[in-house]
Design an enzyme around this catalytic site. Structure first.
Site, PDB file in Angstrom:
ATOM      1  N   ALA A   9       0.809  -1.230   0.000  1.00 52.05           N
ATOM      2  CA  ALA A   9       0.000   0.000   0.000  1.00 52.05           C
ATOM      3  C   ALA A   9       0.839   1.275   0.000  1.00 52.05           C
ATOM      4  CB  ALA A   9      -0.940  -0.007   1.205  1.00 52.05           C
ATOM      5  N   GLY A  11       3.650   1.704  -1.647  1.00 50.28           N
ATOM      6  CA  GLY A  11       4.440   1.828  -2.880  1.00 50.28           C
ATOM      7  C   GLY A  11       3.843   2.861  -3.830  1.00 50.28           C
ATOM      8  N   MET A  13       2.552   2.370  -6.798  1.00 53.04           N
ATOM      9  CA  MET A  13       1.254   1.895  -7.274  1.00 53.04           C
ATOM     10  C   MET A  13       0.272   1.742  -6.125  1.00 53.04           C
ATOM     11  SD  MET A  13       0.770   1.762 -10.445  1.00 53.04           S
ATOM     12  CE  MET A  13      -0.810   0.937 -10.283  1.00 53.04           C
ATOM     13  N   ASN A 124       0.411  -5.034 -17.758  1.00 57.52           N
ATOM     14  CA  ASN A 124       0.001  -3.636 -17.943  1.00 57.52           C
ATOM     15  C   ASN A 124      -1.518  -3.565 -17.908  1.00 57.52           C
ATOM     16  OD1 ASN A 124      -0.600  -1.001 -19.004  1.00 57.52           O
ATOM     17  ND2 ASN A 124       1.560  -0.913 -19.553  1.00 57.52           N
ATOM     18  N   MET A 125      -2.050  -2.813 -16.980  1.00 57.68           N
ATOM     19  CA  MET A 125      -3.502  -2.801 -16.757  1.00 57.68           C
ATOM     20  C   MET A 125      -4.172  -1.612 -17.454  1.00 57.68           C
ATOM     21  SD  MET A 125      -4.273  -5.054 -13.933  1.00 57.68           S
ATOM     22  CE  MET A 125      -3.188  -6.299 -13.288  1.00 57.68           C
ATOM     23  N   HIS A 155      11.220   3.751 -19.002  1.00 62.23           N
ATOM     24  CA  HIS A 155      10.602   3.857 -17.670  1.00 62.23           C
ATOM     25  C   HIS A 155      11.492   4.671 -16.743  1.00 62.23           C
ATOM     26  CE1 HIS A 155       7.972   0.502 -18.909  1.00 62.23           C
ATOM     27  NE2 HIS A 155       7.155   0.940 -17.966  1.00 62.23           N
ATOM     28  N   LYS A 159      12.755   1.578 -11.733  1.00 61.89           N
ATOM     29  CA  LYS A 159      12.237   0.272 -12.187  1.00 61.89           C
ATOM     30  C   LYS A 159      13.353  -0.773 -12.128  1.00 61.89           C
ATOM     31  CE  LYS A 159       9.484  -1.960 -15.777  1.00 61.89           C
ATOM     32  NZ  LYS A 159       8.645  -2.648 -14.780  1.00 61.89           N
ATOM     33  N   THR A 166       5.453  -5.183 -20.057  1.00 65.47           N
ATOM     34  CA  THR A 166       4.610  -4.753 -21.188  1.00 65.47           C
ATOM     35  C   THR A 166       5.339  -4.940 -22.512  1.00 65.47           C
ATOM     36  OG1 THR A 166       3.629  -3.125 -19.731  1.00 65.47           O
ATOM     37  CG2 THR A 166       3.269  -2.815 -22.094  1.00 65.47           C
TER      38      THR A 166
HETATM   39  N1  LIG Z   1       0.639  -4.206 -14.338  1.00 66.83           N
HETATM   40  C1  LIG Z   1       0.741  -2.867 -14.400  1.00 66.83           C
HETATM   41  O1  LIG Z   1      -0.082  -2.185 -15.044  1.00 66.83           O
HETATM   42  C2  LIG Z   1       1.867  -2.178 -13.658  1.00 66.83           C
HETATM   43  C3  LIG Z   1       1.964  -0.781 -13.640  1.00 66.83           C
HETATM   44  C4  LIG Z   1       2.951  -0.185 -12.849  1.00 66.83           C
HETATM   45  C5  LIG Z   1       3.824  -0.982 -12.093  1.00 66.83           C
HETATM   46  N2  LIG Z   1       3.715  -2.346 -12.177  1.00 66.83           N
HETATM   47  C6  LIG Z   1       4.561  -3.238 -11.378  1.00 66.83           C
HETATM   48  O2  LIG Z   1       4.086  -3.213 -10.025  1.00 66.83           O
HETATM   49  C7  LIG Z   1       5.175  -3.515  -9.153  1.00 66.83           C
HETATM   50  C8  LIG Z   1       5.278  -2.435  -8.057  1.00 66.83           C
HETATM   51  O3  LIG Z   1       5.642  -1.204  -8.664  1.00 66.83           O
HETATM   52  P1  LIG Z   1       5.830   0.125  -7.798  1.00 66.83           P
HETATM   53  O4  LIG Z   1       6.398   1.115  -8.744  1.00 66.83           O
HETATM   54  O5  LIG Z   1       4.573   0.448  -7.068  1.00 66.83           O
HETATM   55  O6  LIG Z   1       6.959  -0.376  -6.766  1.00 66.83           O
HETATM   56  P2  LIG Z   1       7.244   0.124  -5.290  1.00 66.83           P
HETATM   57  O7  LIG Z   1       7.000   1.597  -5.185  1.00 66.83           O
HETATM   58  O8  LIG Z   1       8.594  -0.414  -4.901  1.00 66.83           O
HETATM   59  O9  LIG Z   1       6.108  -0.622  -4.421  1.00 66.83           O
HETATM   60  C9  LIG Z   1       6.195  -1.944  -3.938  1.00 66.83           C
HETATM   61  C10 LIG Z   1       5.675  -1.913  -2.521  1.00 66.83           C
HETATM   62  O10 LIG Z   1       5.569  -3.242  -1.998  1.00 66.83           O
HETATM   63  C11 LIG Z   1       5.992  -3.184  -0.638  1.00 66.83           C
HETATM   64  N3  LIG Z   1       6.277  -4.462  -0.018  1.00 66.83           N
HETATM   65  C12 LIG Z   1       7.480  -5.087   0.127  1.00 66.83           C
HETATM   66  N4  LIG Z   1       7.311  -6.228   0.831  1.00 66.83           N
HETATM   67  C13 LIG Z   1       5.999  -6.327   1.133  1.00 66.83           C
HETATM   68  C14 LIG Z   1       5.220  -7.281   1.862  1.00 66.83           C
HETATM   69  N5  LIG Z   1       5.774  -8.383   2.402  1.00 66.83           N
HETATM   70  N6  LIG Z   1       3.899  -7.070   1.998  1.00 66.83           N
HETATM   71  C15 LIG Z   1       3.323  -5.980   1.453  1.00 66.83           C
HETATM   72  N7  LIG Z   1       4.025  -5.038   0.782  1.00 66.83           N
HETATM   73  C16 LIG Z   1       5.335  -5.201   0.611  1.00 66.83           C
HETATM   74  C17 LIG Z   1       7.214  -2.284  -0.735  1.00 66.83           C
HETATM   75  O11 LIG Z   1       7.612  -1.837   0.545  1.00 66.83           O
HETATM   76  P3  LIG Z   1       9.177  -1.446   0.815  1.00 66.83           P
HETATM   77  O12 LIG Z   1       9.516  -0.359  -0.157  1.00 66.83           O
HETATM   78  O13 LIG Z   1       9.160  -0.999   2.218  1.00 66.83           O
HETATM   79  O14 LIG Z   1       9.958  -2.706   0.603  1.00 66.83           O
HETATM   80  C18 LIG Z   1       6.657  -1.151  -1.598  1.00 66.83           C
HETATM   81  O15 LIG Z   1       5.951  -0.204  -0.837  1.00 66.83           O
HETATM   82  C19 LIG Z   1       6.411  -3.642 -10.050  1.00 66.83           C
HETATM   83  O16 LIG Z   1       6.613  -5.004 -10.367  1.00 66.83           O
HETATM   84  C20 LIG Z   1       6.027  -2.860 -11.300  1.00 66.83           C
HETATM   85  O17 LIG Z   1       6.730  -3.251 -12.453  1.00 66.83           O
HETATM   86  C21 LIG Z   1       2.758  -2.939 -12.936  1.00 66.83           C
END
Ligand SMILES: NC(=O)c1ccc[n+]([C@@H]2O[C@H](COP(=O)([O-])OP(=O)(O)OC[C@H]3O[C@@H](n4cnc5c(N)ncnc54)[C@H](OP(=O)(O)O)[C@@H]3O)[C@@H](O)[C@H]2O)c1
Length: 268
Positions: A9, A11, A13, A124-125, A155, A159, A166
């Site tokens: 939550a 992060g 996203m 990618n959603m 990106h 990343k 994607t």
């Molecule tokens: N499918 C799509 O459309 C799409 C779009 C954008 C991004 N993504 C993907 O989504 C992923 C996250 O991206 P982001 O940019 O949001 O990364 P991010 O900012 O690093 O967010 C990930 C979050 O997960 C947390 N986390 C770590 N361990 C956890 C646990 N055990 N339980 C719950 N939360 C935990 C992290 O906390 P800490 O920082 O404290 O470790 C961080 O807050 C990546 O793989 C990215 O490529 C996908």
């Protein structure tokens, strides 16, 4: 009304997903998690996402202490996603996975879990990117083996995986349409004495810079003309809204593995 849990939550996203869920009429946020030891544990999700008001849902250190939900939305990291697939399977919860960089072992686990629970898994959603996947099928069908095909993505500097999920999905769609095996025809970056380009390859180029949210171009280059299909995301809200739409779409699905093309009704 679908009850939603958001993992990661705090992060980039995660915070956007809280905002998107708050805006959605058909969904309500009932749980949110961060990693054990995070300074965000106990913080109200409304405050976390900067909504200017509380939501009455505070960040928990694990799903085991936040079980009141129908669908888990996971945008975290493959190691965490693995644990969440196990949890959702055990508790028979639905799952939306946006995490990228999942290896073959995790993808096999997701497929197996989807025999029992319903899962949307998509790198990618965004609606626009999934529309582009449809356009790529048409372009590949029409232009076929007469053109050189390159996938270029950019990106933000944070990343951690490359090429983006994607970009790989775009390459996969093109390869499938042309009857090629992506594993053997993909070329990742070029350097030195590469020799002439083999027409049957699909090239991938990666840019990591600044705060770029996500840009993808697939180039079909022939002699005398080229076609480029480009998508540019300017806000993470496009992914978050897609994920919330996917979570609600799952409400009447008992089991099965789906992607955003299914959610948007773009599948053949
Ligand atoms: N499918 C799509 O459309 C799409 C779009 C954008 C991004 N993504 C993907 O989504 C992923 C996250 O991206 P982001 O940019 O949001 O990364 P991010 O900012 O690093 O967010 C990930 C979050 O997960 C947390 N986390 C770590 N361990 C956890 C646990 N055990 N339980 C719950 N939360 C935990 C992290 O906390 P800490 O920082 O404290 O470790 C961080 O807050 C990546 O793989 C990215 O490529 C996908």
């Amino acid at each position: 009304m679908s009850k939603i849990a958001i993992a990661g939550a705090g992060g980039r996203m995660g915070r956007t997903l809280i905002d998107a869920c708050n805006q959605a009429d058909a969904c309500t946020l009932t749980a949110a998690t961060e990693r054990l030891g995070s300074s965000l544990i106990g913080v109200d999700c409304g405050e976390l996402a900067g909504l200017g008001h509380t939501l009455g849902v505070s960040v928990a250190p694990s799903l085991a202490t936040a079980e009141d939900f129908d669908v888990l939305i996971d945008f975290t990291h493959p190691t965490i996603t693995t644990q969440h697939v196990d949890f959702c399977l055990q508790k028979e919860k639905k799952l939306v996975i946006g995490t990228t960089g999942c290896d073959a072992t995790l993808e096999a686990k997701i497929r197996e879990a989807a025999e029992t629970i319903s899962i949307v898994y998509a790198p990618n959603m965004s609606v626009g990117v999934n529309l582009c996947l449809k356009l790529l099928q048409t372009a590949a069908r029409v232009l076929g083996d007469e053109v050189d095909i390159e996938v270029i993505e950019a990106h933000h500097r944070h990343k951690v995986d490359a090429p983006s999920g994607t970009a790989l999905k775009m390459g996969q769609v093109v390869a499938d349409t042309l009857g090629r095996d992506l594993k053997s025809c993909a070329v990742y970056g070029r350097e030195g004495q590469t020799g002439e380009r083999d027409r049957n390859t699909i090239g991938f180029e990666t840019i990591r810079a600044g705060d770029i949210v996500g840009e993808h171009t697939v180039m079909f280059a022939g002699i005398g003309e080229r076609v480029e299909i480009t998508h540019k995301a300017s806000s993470r809200m496009t992914f978050a809204k897609g994920a919330i739409r996917a979570a609600h779409w799952l409400s009447d699905k008992k089991h099965g593995l789906f992607d955003m093309m299914d959610v948007l009704g773009l599948s053949d």
